[in-house]
Write a protein that holds these residues in place. Structure first.
Motif, PDB file in Angstrom:
ATOM      1  N   ASN A   1     113.946  63.040 111.584  1.00 48.45           N
ATOM      2  CA  ASN A   1     115.027  62.467 110.791  1.00 48.45           C
ATOM      3  C   ASN A   1     115.591  63.561 109.876  1.00 48.45           C
ATOM      4  O   ASN A   1     115.371  63.580 108.670  1.00 48.45           O
ATOM      5  CB  ASN A   1     114.529  61.264 109.990  1.00 48.45           C
TER       6      ASN A   1
ATOM      7  N   TRP B   1     126.753  55.950 106.263  1.00 47.40           N
ATOM      8  CA  TRP B   1     126.046  57.227 106.312  1.00 47.40           C
ATOM      9  C   TRP B   1     127.027  58.363 106.029  1.00 47.40           C
ATOM     10  O   TRP B   1     128.215  58.278 106.341  1.00 47.40           O
ATOM     11  CB  TRP B   1     125.416  57.433 107.686  1.00 47.40           C
TER      12      TRP B   1
ATOM     13  N   SER C   1     117.714  62.625 106.608  1.00 51.82           N
ATOM     14  CA  SER C   1     116.926  62.102 105.499  1.00 51.82           C
ATOM     15  C   SER C   1     116.075  63.199 104.861  1.00 51.82           C
ATOM     16  O   SER C   1     115.974  63.277 103.632  1.00 51.82           O
ATOM     17  CB  SER C   1     116.043  60.948 105.974  1.00 51.82           C
TER      18      SER C   1
ATOM     19  N   ARG D   1     117.499  52.621 103.090  1.00 60.41           N
ATOM     20  CA  ARG D   1     117.992  52.280 104.428  1.00 60.41           C
ATOM     21  C   ARG D   1     119.442  51.828 104.272  1.00 60.41           C
ATOM     22  O   ARG D   1     119.738  51.010 103.396  1.00 60.41           O
ATOM     23  CB  ARG D   1     117.139  51.155 104.985  1.00 60.41           C
TER      24      ARG D   1
ATOM     25  N   ALA E   1     123.052  57.369  99.873  1.00 65.03           N
ATOM     26  CA  ALA E   1     121.589  57.493  99.794  1.00 65.03           C
ATOM     27  C   ALA E   1     121.209  58.361  98.596  1.00 65.03           C
ATOM     28  O   ALA E   1     120.322  57.999  97.818  1.00 65.03           O
ATOM     29  CB  ALA E   1     121.013  58.066 101.085  1.00 65.03           C
TER      30      ALA E   1
ATOM     31  N   ALA F   1     109.146  60.940 105.443  1.00 67.83           N
ATOM     32  CA  ALA F   1     110.192  60.793 106.455  1.00 67.83           C
ATOM     33  C   ALA F   1     109.706  61.406 107.757  1.00 67.83           C
ATOM     34  O   ALA F   1     108.996  62.423 107.760  1.00 67.83           O
ATOM     35  CB  ALA F   1     111.479  61.475 106.009  1.00 67.83           C
TER      36      ALA F   1
END
Length: 181
Positions: free
Chosen positions: A141, A108, A144, A102, A113, A137
């Motif tokens: 999303n 982002w 992701s 997260r 990530a 997920a």
């Protein structure tokens, strides 16, 4: 002093400590961050304090839990990433290790990530000698799911309905031999 587990080019992954409360609150109170999590954003600092206590309890009871992701350049907690032992069933799986992450929206799209997850997976497969790691997920999303499949090499195994928010999710697995090849 927080124990460091993973050190990458741009990030330090270390245990989450009580001093992280304000950054964890910033993360967990953000509606964009929590959009696909299955729980509502927190509204009180005390809720983040409880979260930190639960994570610290997992360190003690399970030897592993989510780790703070610290950006080296700013020395700020920008999110968390790590493995969690699923002690309650998810998609029928229990007592397996799940990857999760997260991040704050300002971080982002910068590869954090992927970078942190690769470090966590490396730790899980090499240091913990795990043979398989799972993750899931929400189907919507897209970002992701792209990270999990395209950048980390997870294989989609099933879809299931998450009991928390009744969202349809992909269930993924990654085997040690596929990651370390």
């Amino acid at each position: 002093m927080a124990k460091i587990f993973v050190d990458t080019e741009r990030l330090i992954l270390r245990e989450i400590i009580s001093e992280d409360i304000e950054r964890i609150f910033l993360l967990d109170s953000n509606p964009e961050v929590m959009k696909y999590i299955g729980v509502k954003p927190v509204t009180k600092l005390e809720e983040s304090e409880e979260t930190i206590q639960k994570i610290r309890k997992q360190y003690t009871e399970n030897g592993i839990a989510r780790w703070a992701v610290i950006e080296k350049k700013s020395n700020l907690l920008i999110g968390w990433c790590g493995l969690k032992l699923l002690t309650d069933p998810v998609n029928g799986f229990k007592n397996v290790y799940e990857l999760g992450y997260r991040f704050l929206p300002g971080y982002w799209g910068k590869g954090y990530a992927t970078e942190s997850a690769k470090g966590v997976l490396e730790y899980g497969f090499r240091n913990m000698n795990l043979n398989v790691i799972y993750t899931c997920a929400v189907i919507q999303n897209i970002d992701s799911n792209k990270i999990l499949k395209d950048k980390l090499g997870f294989e989609e195994k099933a879809t299931f309905i998450d009991e928390l928010d009744h969202a349809t999710c992909y269930w993924y697995e990654l085997k040690k031999e596929n990651f370390l090849k």
